[in-house]
Scaffold this motif. Structure first.
Motif, short mmCIF file in Angstrom:
data_model
loop_
_atom_site.label_atom_id
_atom_site.label_comp_id
_atom_site.label_asym_id
_atom_site.label_seq_id
_atom_site.Cartn_x
_atom_site.Cartn_y
_atom_site.Cartn_z
N TRP A 14 0.83 -1.19 0.00
CA TRP A 14 0.00 0.00 0.00
C TRP A 14 0.87 1.25 0.00
O TRP A 14 0.63 2.22 -0.74
N MET A 15 1.92 1.21 0.83
CA MET A 15 2.84 2.35 0.94
C MET A 15 3.51 2.59 -0.42
O MET A 15 3.63 3.74 -0.87
N THR A 16 3.94 1.51 -1.08
CA THR A 16 4.59 1.64 -2.38
C THR A 16 3.65 2.26 -3.40
O THR A 16 4.02 3.19 -4.13
N LEU A 17 2.42 1.75 -3.43
CA LEU A 17 1.44 2.26 -4.40
C LEU A 17 1.14 3.73 -4.13
O LEU A 17 1.03 4.53 -5.07
N ASP A 18 1.01 4.05 -2.87
CA ASP A 18 0.74 5.42 -2.48
C ASP A 18 1.83 6.34 -3.04
O ASP A 18 1.56 7.38 -3.63
N ASN A 19 3.07 5.89 -2.89
CA ASN A 19 4.20 6.68 -3.39
C ASN A 19 4.20 6.77 -4.91
O ASN A 19 4.42 7.83 -5.47
N LEU A 20 3.90 5.64 -5.56
CA LEU A 20 3.89 5.63 -7.03
C LEU A 20 2.82 6.57 -7.57
O LEU A 20 3.05 7.29 -8.55
N SER A 21 1.66 6.57 -6.91
CA SER A 21 0.60 7.41 -7.45
C SER A 21 0.92 8.89 -7.20
O SER A 21 0.59 9.74 -8.02
N GLN A 22 1.61 9.17 -6.09
CA GLN A 22 2.08 10.56 -5.87
C GLN A 22 3.03 10.96 -6.99
O GLN A 22 2.96 12.07 -7.53
N LEU A 23 3.91 10.01 -7.30
CA LEU A 23 4.93 10.25 -8.33
C LEU A 23 4.27 10.44 -9.69
O LEU A 23 4.61 11.34 -10.46
N SER A 24 3.28 9.62 -9.99
CA SER A 24 2.63 9.68 -11.31
C SER A 24 1.88 11.00 -11.46
O SER A 24 1.73 11.51 -12.56
N ASN A 25 1.41 11.54 -10.33
CA ASN A 25 0.76 12.84 -10.41
C ASN A 25 1.73 13.91 -10.90
O ASN A 25 1.37 14.83 -11.60
N ARG A 26 2.99 13.77 -10.48
CA ARG A 26 3.99 14.73 -10.93
C ARG A 26 4.25 14.59 -12.42
O ARG A 26 4.39 15.58 -13.13
N PHE A 27 4.32 13.35 -12.89
CA PHE A 27 4.56 13.12 -14.33
C PHE A 27 3.48 13.80 -15.15
O PHE A 27 3.74 14.50 -16.11
N GLN A 28 2.27 13.55 -14.74
CA GLN A 28 1.13 14.04 -15.50
C GLN A 28 1.17 15.56 -15.59
O GLN A 28 0.86 16.14 -16.62
N ALA A 29 1.62 16.19 -14.50
CA ALA A 29 1.64 17.64 -14.48
C ALA A 29 2.60 18.20 -15.52
O ALA A 29 2.42 19.29 -16.03
N SER A 30 3.64 17.43 -15.84
CA SER A 30 4.63 17.94 -16.78
C SER A 30 4.20 17.75 -18.23
O SER A 30 4.89 18.13 -19.14
N ALA A 79 -0.82 8.76 8.52
CA ALA A 79 -1.39 8.52 9.87
C ALA A 79 -2.72 7.79 9.75
O ALA A 79 -3.00 6.88 10.52
N GLY A 80 -3.53 8.18 8.78
CA GLY A 80 -4.84 7.55 8.59
C GLY A 80 -4.70 6.07 8.27
O GLY A 80 -5.36 5.23 8.89
N ALA A 81 -3.79 5.77 7.32
CA ALA A 81 -3.60 4.37 6.93
C ALA A 81 -3.07 3.56 8.10
O ALA A 81 -3.47 2.41 8.31
N ALA A 82 -2.16 4.18 8.88
CA ALA A 82 -1.59 3.48 10.03
C ALA A 82 -2.68 3.15 11.04
O ALA A 82 -2.72 2.05 11.61
#
Lengths: 234, 334
Positions: free
Chosen positions: B76-92, B303-306
């Motif tokens: 879950w943590m990995t996916l969360d990070n990947l989707s954060q990262l993909s949001n940056r890609f899309q912005a460019s 914190a929510g996920a934890a």
């Protein structure tokens, strides 16, 4: 209203063995009686019927006016809180202290710890074991263990006290001591029924006797002070 | 937790008539409720102490629960990070708006200022047909061949940079708006790879859920089995308590608390494992990001996920205990 009433109670086990056959009797409130008979005569079965540890095949059992055999299982715990039981093998738990063993019925009934402590001490005092609170029951002698069992049975001030061979493992002197203890509870108003095959002891003590013989009941012995409510119909 | 010991029932059962028997002590409802709350507290502390003072018996259960939680937690943590990262890609993802060849430069300038004022547009740049040709000539090395063309075949281009924070569907909507402009020939937006990435992330998320569900079932079975063993070890005690008037709720209670504690300790251990994992990976990730000129940092579990992880673990422990207790306890009668 009698404390205990058996009304044409029969109990047969799968396989056809009949442990009790049309047993009827009453125990008045505050009465003291012995239940006797050869081993296998159905003494234990009769006691178990009063706690819904067994259900009769026929007839009805009343304790304190409530019909035990038709009682819902959710009500059974509250029936058992009214009845103190002492077993031959005392059923103590060796993984805890004497205090914790005796306090158990009180904790179950929801007593405050302070009130429970007061009552546990009173119960241990009444069986002569004050000061044994912190001991483990496994360190105690047979007689002492039996007295812990009695303390546990009376700690919640039951209206009815049942004992199944409470002196089975004890020498005559200790047996008499234990019986005197039961008499003291009767003197403060508890109805007492003791199952035993110790005929000599019963002879010495007098009191009403319910005799089981192959499942049928005979009544004998003095019934001092009880004119009504203890007749036997068998 | 389990139902209270029905204090009402007992008062209703208490005899009202004068008694020949021993005096029964009446307990008020308030005292009963207090006693009940205290009993819960006592059982909660007692069962926790039982687990903590004899940790060897329960350590395996804790670890199994912790690992079962850590696996989906880490994914879950990995996916969360990947989707954060993909949001940056899309912005460019900037888009190229190709104008029709008939469009004159001054018309293009008008369109440019209109696009600039649109919502979600961060920056616009106009490349005229002549500039485009010059650029092409310089980069392709086809200079002389291009001279042979009767007219400039290249259209003018407006390069639109959407705002960084603009969500992907708004970027696509912006492209559609631009496409509908009369002077626009076509709009090119390279989102295909982003679409694929998002589809992949959605698939992975589904896999995490399925895995999580299977591991949750595993936790139920492990706790259920552990509770079954502890019921078997306490048969005598259960018989005696029932004999002196314990309700089923009273008998169940310590086992349910034990299940709850199993879940909680498992959840806490899983937090620790996830934190260790995060600490091990976040350094290299930052180094890697730095090589790409990014200041990206690996996010820890939110914190929510934890909290969901911990509460979910406690719920699973409790349910596992409940399942076991319901199956085994009714067979133990005095």
């Amino acid at each position: 209203m009698p404390m205990v009433r058996f009304d044409g109670v029969s109990k047969s086990y799968p396989g056809g063995k009949e442990a009790l056959s049309k047993v009827s009797f009453e125990l008045a409130r505050g009465e003291f009686a012995f239940l006797t008979g050869h081993s296998g005569a159905g003494k234990s079965t009769l006691l178990k019927l009063m706690l819904q540890m067994e259900r009769p095949s026929e007839g009805q059992v009343f304790v304190d006016g409530d019909c035990v055999n038709t009682m819902k299982s959710s009500q059974v715990p509250f029936l058992r809180r009214k009845v103190g039981v002492v077993f031959q093998n005392h059923q103590l738990l060796f993984d805890r202290t004497v205090y914790d063993n005796v306090a158990m019925p009180l904790l179950i009934a929801g007593y405050q710890p302070a009130e429970a402590a007061r009552r546990v001490r009173a119960a241990l005092d009444s069986v002569g074991l004050l000061g044994f609170e912190r001991r483990n029951p496994i360190e105690l002698s047979g007689g002492e263990q039996q007295r812990v069992g009695i303390a546990r049975a009376v700690v919640n001030k039951p209206q009815l006290l049942l004992a199944d061979e409470p002196t089975g493992n004890l020498d005559p002197e200790l047996s008499e001591e234990i019986m005197k203890l039961f008499l003291r509870f009767q003197q403060v108003g508890v109805t007492v029924l003791i199952a035993t095959h110790d005929i000599a002891l019963i002879e010495r003590m007098g009191h009403r006797r319910l005799i089981l013989d192959h499942g049928t009941l005979h009544d004998s012995g003095p019934r001092a002070g009880f004119e009504r409510g203890d007749h036997v119909r068998t | 937790m389990s139902a209270p010991d029905s204090p009402k029932r007992q008062t209703a059962n208490a005899p009202r008539k004068p008694q020949a028997g021993a005096s029964t002590h009446k307990i008020s409802l308030k005292d009963r409720l207090n006693g009940w709350a205290q009993q819960h507290q006592l059982v909660a502390v007692e069962t926790l102490m039982r687990l903590l003072t004899k940790p060897l018996g329960s350590i395996m259960t804790w670890l199994v629960i912790a690992i079962s939680l850590t696996l989906p937690g880490a994914m879950w943590m990995t996916l969360d990070n990947l989707s954060q990262l993909s949001n940056r890609f899309q912005a460019s993802g900037s888009m190229s708006v190709y104008l029709k060849t008939a469009v004159q430069n001054d018309q293009a300038q008008q369109l440019l200022s209109r696009i600039e004022s649109m919502d979600g547009v961060a920056d616009v740049r106009f490349i005229s047909a002549d500039e485009a040709l010059a650029e092409f000539r310089a980069s392709s090395g086809l200079g002389e061949a291009l001279d042979l063309l009767p007219e400039n075949p290249l259209p003018g281009v407006i390069v639109v940079e959407p705002e960084l924070a603009l969500p992907q569907q708004d970027v696509i909507a912006l492209a559609d708006t631009l496409r509908s402009e009369s002077r626009v020939d076509s709009v090119e937006l390279d989102t295909a790879w982003l679409d694929r990435l998002h589809a992949l992330l959605a698939l992975s998320e589904r896999i995490v859920w399925v895995m999580g569900a299977l591991l949750a079932l595993g936790i139920l079975l492990v706790v259920g089995n552990t509770i079954r063993l502890s019921i078997a070890a306490r048969v005598d005690e259960i018989r005696v308590t029932k004999l002196v008037g314990a309700t089923n709720a009273w008998v169940r209670r310590p086992f349910l608390y034990t299940g709850l504690w199993f879940g909680m300790v498992g959840g806490l251990v899983s937090w620790i494992l996830l934190a260790i994992g995060w600490a091990l990976v976040s350094g290299p990730v930052e180094d890697l990001a730095a090589l790409y000129g990014s200041e990206y940092r690996l996010l820890p579990l939110s914190a929510g996920a934890a909290l969901v992880l911990l509460l979910g673990a406690m719920l699973l422990g409790w349910l596992g205990a409940w399942w076991s207790v319901v199956r085994h306890l009714h067979r133990i009668e005095p």
